[in-house]
Design an enzyme around this catalytic site. Structure first.
Site, PDB file in Angstrom:
ATOM      1  N   SER A 180     -35.954   1.457  12.901  1.00 43.52           N
ATOM      2  CA  SER A 180     -36.110   0.261  12.056  1.00 43.52           C
ATOM      3  C   SER A 180     -34.775  -0.257  11.550  1.00 43.52           C
ATOM      4  O   SER A 180     -34.695  -1.378  11.070  1.00 43.52           O
ATOM      5  CB  SER A 180     -36.947   0.618  10.829  1.00 43.52           C
ATOM      6  N   HIS A 233     -38.634  -2.592  18.140  1.00 40.41           N
ATOM      7  CA  HIS A 233     -38.985  -2.319  16.742  1.00 40.41           C
ATOM      8  C   HIS A 233     -40.366  -2.881  16.438  1.00 40.41           C
ATOM      9  O   HIS A 233     -40.543  -4.092  16.305  1.00 40.41           O
ATOM     10  CB  HIS A 233     -37.922  -2.933  15.812  1.00 40.41           C
ATOM     11  N   ASN A 241     -35.528  -6.406   8.551  1.00 40.06           N
ATOM     12  CA  ASN A 241     -35.216  -5.440   7.495  1.00 40.06           C
ATOM     13  C   ASN A 241     -33.900  -5.755   6.800  1.00 40.06           C
ATOM     14  O   ASN A 241     -33.717  -5.451   5.626  1.00 40.06           O
ATOM     15  CB  ASN A 241     -35.220  -4.021   8.062  1.00 40.06           C
ATOM     16  N   GLU A 298     -39.708  -6.760  17.374  1.00 34.76           N
ATOM     17  CA  GLU A 298     -38.286  -7.136  17.468  1.00 34.76           C
ATOM     18  C   GLU A 298     -37.696  -6.416  18.675  1.00 34.76           C
ATOM     19  O   GLU A 298     -37.746  -5.181  18.750  1.00 34.76           O
ATOM     20  CB  GLU A 298     -37.539  -6.705  16.210  1.00 34.76           C
TER      21      GLU A 298
END
Ligand code: T1G
Length: 707
Positions: free
Chosen positions: A416, A437, A487, A449
């Site tokens: 992540s 991801h 993130n 992702e």
């Protein structure tokens, strides 16, 4: 006697006219979805007029290609509507003295279903779907759908279809009186046969506008409930008012007038801009110019390493999309536990009718293979690692994969945050390494992702996007940085929230403000759901390299040090009671915050919900602009789709950068510069934002230039 055929003639670039005995046939040819653009509307109007002028007795309307009309041409929105407009065209079709029949296949949606409802008779193939999805574009049916559908199907059915936008299948449409007949065959053939039968049986014209007004109901209560349910999205509740007009207006025309007023209101709204942007962006996000003509590698059997929540979710998504999955765990016991998780996920799909009992059986007994030895992955086309988020663990796994996997196998990490280049470097085939991801739960969340490392080969990227399509994901290309697109931006707006708490706001006020903005959950509710230990681990990992100028609160760590990790421990920012939805504020939290403020010598002040929202969004937009400026995200729409499909950003706002364009970039930059007077380190304006403001350009300009 063979039907006499008059030579076909194009009524416009998109409509062909044919005459078969007494029937004039109007064929739509506007690929890919026969959108009701100007040429189609002109062609239909001219076709009706010609049929009447040439003494036809009936008109058949159908679409060539994959579908009947799938609605108005969305690309025309925002431009002046050129005549004939759709409402006028529908009125013209309905008023024709001839019998008008619509024959539907594919997806008869929006203006398409409205054209069918203005026809006197409707027939469909069994696989046809029909609906009025306009609310999903921030508008409402504006060509009579809110007036005609309740007349043929009743108010309850019309409300359900219009306020949800959900399409229904032909069988249900027949049952609800929306169509008159279902028949197997091509739309042309079944349409002609039905029109002939209607002529032979002397069937009358049946304008829906002449049908009695539909039954009313308690609209006000429903209106409030819709506003609440849709968290501030206006279109469903506004569409209800239009259906109400169908029930309460003195005449059909008066109802149409009211529909038109409400339609214009929504068409002029920011929410329409946001939702149309989302419509086209979710289609554009997986179209990368560099992937044109690049053939993906074969993809039939994949491996998943790690059967925890994430690994089990990824395996489930892969199994549901038809891939064979070998799941590797370190021990038999762990492998069996992983299988239990996957079987649980698949039982959910079985219950929701997504798969049949036979499919469930095949997936759990044949397509899923458990293993505890890496050699079981030797023939996999792609392996996805989903083990503990620790660099040394990742490197050990990739060294093993490098040793056992066949040449050409793709080695993917589900990290992540971590550096995919660093992971690739432990292998002799960094060109075959990529980040995939997924978001938890991976078989539910739509976002994927694809993190492209420095040496990743282009066909590995193409294969990853092909996988995303197979899994039904919204697939976004991201570059390598800490936290990639989503993130990284999350970390920034979360820091902004923590800073506001140090300065006087409360986590609960911030959650209320952001759910008021349209998020399903506020940042602290989300943190409790994801697990506070994840953020804690990230803070610990980053602490050694932290810039001393950064404001770092201690209350989140104190909460974790006391063993409060959120929902999984029953306590976090909120307290969770078994069997109860949601939590109540944790009474220990205010004390931790006050202690932290005292430690830092801070005097709290009041924050309004407006200020909280503005600062939170400015932080999000500023970091997003840095992500685009650095090329981590290729286009602003990539960021918007990431936040929409992975972080609960309200769809009707289009995404943070669409929101920023609508707000005005100059005002946002100005606010950031004002906030920088309090904290120059956190509020460093993004160079791209400054450049766009200086040049008077927008993020939308960048989307256009890079698509
Ligand atoms: N207008 C313009 N382009 C459209 C379009 C439309 N209505 N529908 C699809 N496209 C484009 C799409 O952008 C894509 O382009 C290509 O067609 C294939 O679509 C008065 C005002 C029909 C179920 O909301 O839901 O009528 O990316 O990739 O997955 O009341 O498209 O290839 O360049 O989605 O098979 C109401 C919207 C309009 C339906 C097909 N209608 N479309 O799905 O293919 S408002 C809708 C869809 C209205 C009136 C009001 C889906 C689909 P490109 P696709 P798909």
């Amino acid at each position: 006697m063979a039907p006499s055929l008059t030579k076909e003639k194009r009524m416009s670039q998109a409509i062909t006219y044919e005459r078969i005995d007494d029937i004039a046939v109007l064929i739509a040819q506007n690929p890919p979805v026969n959108a009701l653009g100007l040429e189609v509307r002109k062609g239909l109007q001219a076709g009706i007029e010609r049929a009447e002028a040439e003494g036809a007795r009936a008109v058949l309307i159908y679409g060539d290609g994959r579908t009947y009309f799938a609605g108005a041409d969305i690309r025309e929105f925002g431009q002046p509507m050129l005549a004939p407009g759709l409402p006028e065209l529908c009125a013209r079709i309905e008023a024709s003295p001839l019998i008008v029949v619509s024959s539907m296949h594919g997806t008869a949606l929006g203006g398409g279903l409205e054209v069918a409802l203005s026809s006197h008779y409707r027939i469909a193939v069994p696989s046809a779907q029909m609906g009025l999805p306009e609310v999903n574009l921030g508008i409402l049916p504006g060509a009579g759908g809110t007036q005609r559908l309740p007349r043929v199907a009743g108010t309850e059915t019309a409300l359900a279809m219009i306020t949800t936008g959900r399409p229904i299948r032909a069988a249900e449409a027949l049952d609800k009186g929306i169509i008159d007949r279902i028949a197997e065959g091509a739309p042309r053939e079944i349409g002609l046969a039905y029109a002939r039968e209607l002529l032979e049986t002397g069937a009358p014209r049946r304008p829906v506008c002449d049908m009695p007004a539909p039954q009313g109901l308690d609209f006000d209560t429903r209106y409030d409930a819709l506003l609440k349910k849709n968290r501030g999205q206006l279109s469903p509740a506004t569409a209800l008012r239009a259906v109400q007009a169908a029930c309460e207006a003195d005449s059909f025309d008066a109802g149409m007038l009211r529909e038109g007023e409400l339609f214009t209101e929504l068409m002029d709204s920011d929410q329409r801009l946001g939702m149309i942007h989302a419509f086209f962006s979710e289609r554009a996000v997986s179209k990368l110019p560099e992937l044109k003509g690049v053939a993906p590698r074969p993809l039939a059997a994949i491996g998943v390493i790690g059967g925890g929540t994430m690994g089990a979710g990824i395996a489930t998504a892969a199994l549901l999309s038809g891939l064979t999955v070998t799941l590797l765990e370190m021990t038999e016991q762990a492998a069996v536990a992983a299988k239990d998780r996957i079987v649980g996920n698949l039982q959910g799909a079985l219950k929701r009718g997504k798969i049949s009992a036979d499919q469930f059986e095949a997936l759990t007994t044949q397509a899923l293979i458990l293993a505890t030895d890496y050699s079981a992955l030797a023939q996999a086309d792609l392996v996805i690692e989903a083990v503990f988020e620790e660099m040394s663990v990742k490197k050990t796994v990739f060294a093993q994969l490098d040793a056992v996997c066949k040449p050409g196998a793709i080695l993917a990490t589900n990290t992540s945050y971590l550096d995919v280049d660093e992971i690739a470097a432990v292998t002799k085939r960094p060109e075959d390494v990529i980040g995939l991801h997924f978001f938890s739960p991976a078989h539910v969340m739509k976002l994927l992702e694809v993190v492209v490392a420095d040496k990743t080969a282009i066909d590995v990227v193409a294969t990853s996007f092909a996988l995303g399509k197979m899994l039904g994901k919204i697939t976004v290309r991201a570059g390598v940085c800490d936290g990639f697109i989503g993130n990284r931006i999350l970390a920034t707006y979360r820091s902004c929230a923590d800073h506001m708490i140090l300065d006087g706001a409360s986590p609960y006020q911030i959650d209320k403000a952001m759910t008021g903005f349209g998020f399903a959950m506020g940042p602290f509710e989300v943190a409790d759901l994801a697990g506070l230990d994840i953020g804690w681990a990230v803070r610990k990992r980053l602490a050694p390299t932290q810039d001393p100028r950064e404001r770092v609160p201690s209350f989140p760590d104190k909460l974790c040090e006391d063993g409060n990790f959120g929902q999984k421990t029953g306590k976090g920012y909120y307290v969770y009671e078994a069997g109860k939805r949601g939590g109540t504020p944790n009474p220990d939290v205010p004390g931790l915050i006050e202690a932290n403020r005292a430690e830092l010598g801070l005097t709290p002040r009041d924050f309004s919900d407006e200020e909280i929202t503005r600062r939170y969004m400015c932080a999000m937009v500023n970091e997003a602009a840095k992500v685009v400026g650095e090329g981590i995200a290729r286009r602003p729409l990539d960021v918007d789709m990431t936040l929409l499909f992975g972080y609960g950003f309200p769809r009707y706002r289009g995404g943070p950068l669409k929101w920023a364009d609508i707000q005005g970039l100059a005002g946002i930059l100005n606010d950031i510069n004002v906030y920088a007077k309090e904290d120059a380190f956190f509020w460093q304006a993004a160079p791209l934002l400054q450049q766009l403001v200086a040049e008077g350009r927008s993020f939308e300009d960048l989307n256009r230039e890079n698509s």
